[in-house]
Design a protein around this motif. Structure first.
Motif, short mmCIF file in Angstrom:
data_model
loop_
_atom_site.label_atom_id
_atom_site.label_comp_id
_atom_site.label_asym_id
_atom_site.label_seq_id
_atom_site.Cartn_x
_atom_site.Cartn_y
_atom_site.Cartn_z
N LYS A 1 -4.19 13.76 -4.04
CA LYS A 1 -3.30 12.67 -3.66
C LYS A 1 -4.09 11.38 -3.79
O LYS A 1 -5.31 11.39 -3.68
CB LYS A 1 -2.85 12.83 -2.21
N ALA A 2 -3.39 10.29 -4.01
CA ALA A 2 -4.08 9.01 -4.14
C ALA A 2 -3.38 7.96 -3.30
O ALA A 2 -2.21 8.09 -2.99
CB ALA A 2 -4.12 8.58 -5.60
N THR B 1 -7.96 5.02 -4.34
CA THR B 1 -8.76 6.05 -3.70
C THR B 1 -8.05 7.39 -3.70
O THR B 1 -6.82 7.44 -3.65
CB THR B 1 -9.11 5.63 -2.26
N PHE B 2 -8.82 8.47 -3.83
CA PHE B 2 -8.23 9.79 -3.71
C PHE B 2 -8.28 10.18 -2.25
O PHE B 2 -9.32 10.55 -1.73
CB PHE B 2 -9.02 10.82 -4.52
N VAL B 3 -7.15 10.04 -1.58
CA VAL B 3 -7.11 10.41 -0.17
C VAL B 3 -5.65 10.67 0.16
O VAL B 3 -4.76 10.08 -0.45
CB VAL B 3 -7.72 9.28 0.72
N ASP B 4 -5.41 11.57 1.09
CA ASP B 4 -4.04 11.84 1.51
C ASP B 4 -3.64 10.76 2.50
O ASP B 4 -4.36 10.51 3.47
CB ASP B 4 -4.01 13.22 2.17
N THR C 1 -9.78 9.16 7.25
CA THR C 1 -10.37 8.75 5.98
C THR C 1 -9.73 7.45 5.48
O THR C 1 -10.41 6.54 5.01
CB THR C 1 -10.19 9.85 4.92
N LEU C 2 -8.41 7.37 5.63
CA LEU C 2 -7.71 6.17 5.14
C LEU C 2 -8.21 4.93 5.87
O LEU C 2 -8.50 3.91 5.25
CB LEU C 2 -6.20 6.33 5.36
N THR C 3 -8.36 5.01 7.18
CA THR C 3 -8.82 3.83 7.93
C THR C 3 -10.27 3.51 7.59
O THR C 3 -10.65 2.34 7.53
CB THR C 3 -8.68 4.04 9.45
N CYS D 1 0.86 -1.17 0.00
CA CYS D 1 0.00 0.00 0.00
C CYS D 1 0.90 1.22 0.00
O CYS D 1 1.90 1.25 0.71
CB CYS D 1 -0.88 0.00 1.25
N ASP D 2 0.55 2.20 -0.81
CA ASP D 2 1.44 3.33 -0.96
C ASP D 2 0.66 4.58 -1.31
O ASP D 2 -0.31 4.51 -2.06
CB ASP D 2 2.43 2.99 -2.09
N GLY D 3 1.05 5.70 -0.76
CA GLY D 3 0.42 6.97 -1.13
C GLY D 3 1.16 7.59 -2.29
O GLY D 3 2.36 7.45 -2.42
N MET D 4 0.43 8.27 -3.18
CA MET D 4 1.08 9.00 -4.28
C MET D 4 0.71 10.47 -4.16
O MET D 4 -0.46 10.80 -4.00
CB MET D 4 0.56 8.51 -5.64
N GLY D 5 1.70 11.33 -4.30
CA GLY D 5 1.40 12.76 -4.26
C GLY D 5 0.98 13.28 -5.62
O GLY D 5 0.89 12.53 -6.58
#
Length: 497
Positions: free
Chosen positions: A123-124, A165-168, A174-176, A104-108
């Protein structure tokens, strides 16, 4: 490119929701229908009138449906694996075990599309899984036999997206909320067996999940630990930064998801009525509720990046001979940095980057790079020390980078502990000016924990987040080229691809 409803059946077959299956016992709190394709990641999100509307868009597959699709993709490999092992496929109908890597990884900087729908962050977050191996235990056998092993576990081709998902990634609530259902489905899957037709016969599979494809920021977020700058330097052991810089090599892995949960309870209830300092020392930096189980391991890609960042700074310090000076000015530092960038550009054709990335790290951590840097270093003995530091690093790196270290670099694997001790000695003597009472998170892990993880898992490189990171590139590309230009639909189009 076609929108979903016009797909031909041959294409539908490749998407989750095509193959029939059942679970025994049925999955807790998960619908038993199997023909479920892309679902809204917010489904089941109950919003009351006075609730804030969700500032996010999410699309995902149901976890069990996606796993079935992945297994059906590997159907031929499974049958071939049974044949190669001389197993009669008509008798092997149960006892299959599937090991799954989760990333799992966030993208800016994912720019926002126009259109109706919520204002979403730019961000996604992508959550994906890779089937790492499938083994089967025949009725009369003691040991399980591996019939499928992913040969390229870090390719974006073996890495299957589960949720976009579009979330920071820093927005914990929100992520949880979005990953909550994924975690619940995964928990249900652990207590049940999948009955699926493979090669014309119903067979039963059980699943094991290993969350290893996370960078340190994500691990700390999922496991309720303080952020990366914390005194508690490690996600695998309880060492503080000062301890880790004094004793660089001798630590063992002690943290676990279960322990983090217990420590959170202590943090929450403070049963011994201690002060904040004492309490924090008791729970070793666990200060939020762990939300998802991750494997205590080291992510090879981010380890590479983190260590390259550190070497880049050492190079600057050596060019400026910091070991002689105390606290150089900003101006001086800037001069050294531009000298280093200029030299790397001239000799290595390496353009300076805003943020260290995997490709830059790979090119920087080489003999050529260190030789180029040495041209700028006046003192002969400092040059020797720097070259030796890089030599040791290059001896250590294949061990945690390789997919099968025992096969690919057995000698370096044997020498790892010795090399890491040598490396640590160099840091604490010649480079003491940088490592007096402090050390970076990834250097600590590289020096202290690698042999133990390899002994436990057989590999570090195979379990890295690299496949998911490559998938991020695809996400950007599909979003530009192959998705409807609307907020409501783009994620499902990207997920489908």
């Amino acid at each position: 490119f076609q929108p979903l409803h016009t797909l031909r059946s041959a294409e539908k077959e490749l998407l989750p929701g095509f193959h029939q299956f059942e679970w025994q016992p049925a999955l807790k709190n998960v619908s038993s229908s199997w023909d479920v394709g892309i679902i809204d990641g917010l489904s089941g999100w109950t919003s009351f009138v006075d609730d804030v509307p969700a500032e996010t868009i999410a699309r995902r597959f149901r976890y069990d449906v996606a796993l079935v699709s992945a297994l059906k993709d590997l159907e031929e490999d499974i049958m071939e694996g049974l044949r190669e092992r001389g197993l009669d496929d008509s008798t092997c109908t149960s006892g299959f075990t599937v090991v799954v890597k989760e990333s799992c990884d966030g993208m800016g900087d994912v720019s926002e599309k126009h259109g109706s729908g919520p204002a979403v962050p730019e961000k996604a977050v992508r959550f994906s899984f890779t089937i790492m191996s499938i083994s089967v235990r025949a009725d009369d056998e003691e040991d399980a036999v591996t019939i499928f092993q992913e040969q390229k576990p870090n390719s974006e081709l073996s890495c299957r997206p589960l949720c976009l998902t579009f979330v920071d990634e820093s927005d914990h609530e929100t992520l949880t909320a979005i990953l909550g259902p994924v975690v619940a489905e995964r928990k249900a899957i652990l207590d049940s067996r999948l009955i699926l037709s493979v090669g014309g016969l119903l067979r039963s599979f059980r699943f094991f999940f290993r969350g290893t494809g996370y960078d340190e920021k994500m691990v700390r977020e999922m496991e309720g630990l303080e952020a990366s700058g914390s005194t508690y330097v490690c996600t695998l052991c309880d060492s503080t930064r000062a301890e880790a810089s004094k004793n660089m090599v001798l630590h063992s892995i002690t943290r676990s998801h279960g322990e983090n949960l217990e420590r959170y309870e202590i943090w929450r209830t403070n049963p011994f009525s201690e002060s904040v300092e004492e309490l924090r020392d008791r729970v070793k930096g666990v200060s939020a509720k762990p939300f998802m189980e991750t494997q205590p391991t080291l992510d090879a890609l981010h380890c590479d990046i983190g260590n390259a960042t550190e070497f880049y700074k050492i190079f600057q310090d050596e060019i400026g001979e910091v070991f002689l000076k105390s606290s150089p000015s900003r101006e001086e530092r800037r001069r050294w940095r531009s000298a280093l960038d200029k030299q790397l550009r001239k000799k290595m054709k390496l353009k300076p980057v805003m943020r260290m990335n995997g490709n830059y790290a790979r090119r920087l951590m080489t003999r050529e790079a260190v030789e180029a840097v040495c041209e700028l270093i006046p003192s002969e003995e400092r040059r020797e020390a720097l070259c030796k530091l890089m030599e040791l690093y290059l001896q250590m790196k294949p061990v945690w980078r390789s997919t099968f270290p025992a096969r690919d670099c057995p000698d370096q694997l044997c020498r790892y502990s010795y090399n890491s001790q040598q490396f640590a000695d160099l840091l604490s003597t010649t480079f003491k000016y940088r490592y007096d009472g402090k050390i970076t998170n990834y250097l600590h892990k590289t020096l202290a924990h690698v042999p133990e993880i390899i002994e436990r898992d057989g590999s570090i490189g195979a379990w890295a987040s690299e496949g998911n990171e490559s998938g991020n590139k695809l996400f950007r590309r599909f979003r530009k080229m192959n998705a409807r230009q609307s907020k409501a639909f783009e994620l499902e189009d990207v997920l489908k691809h």
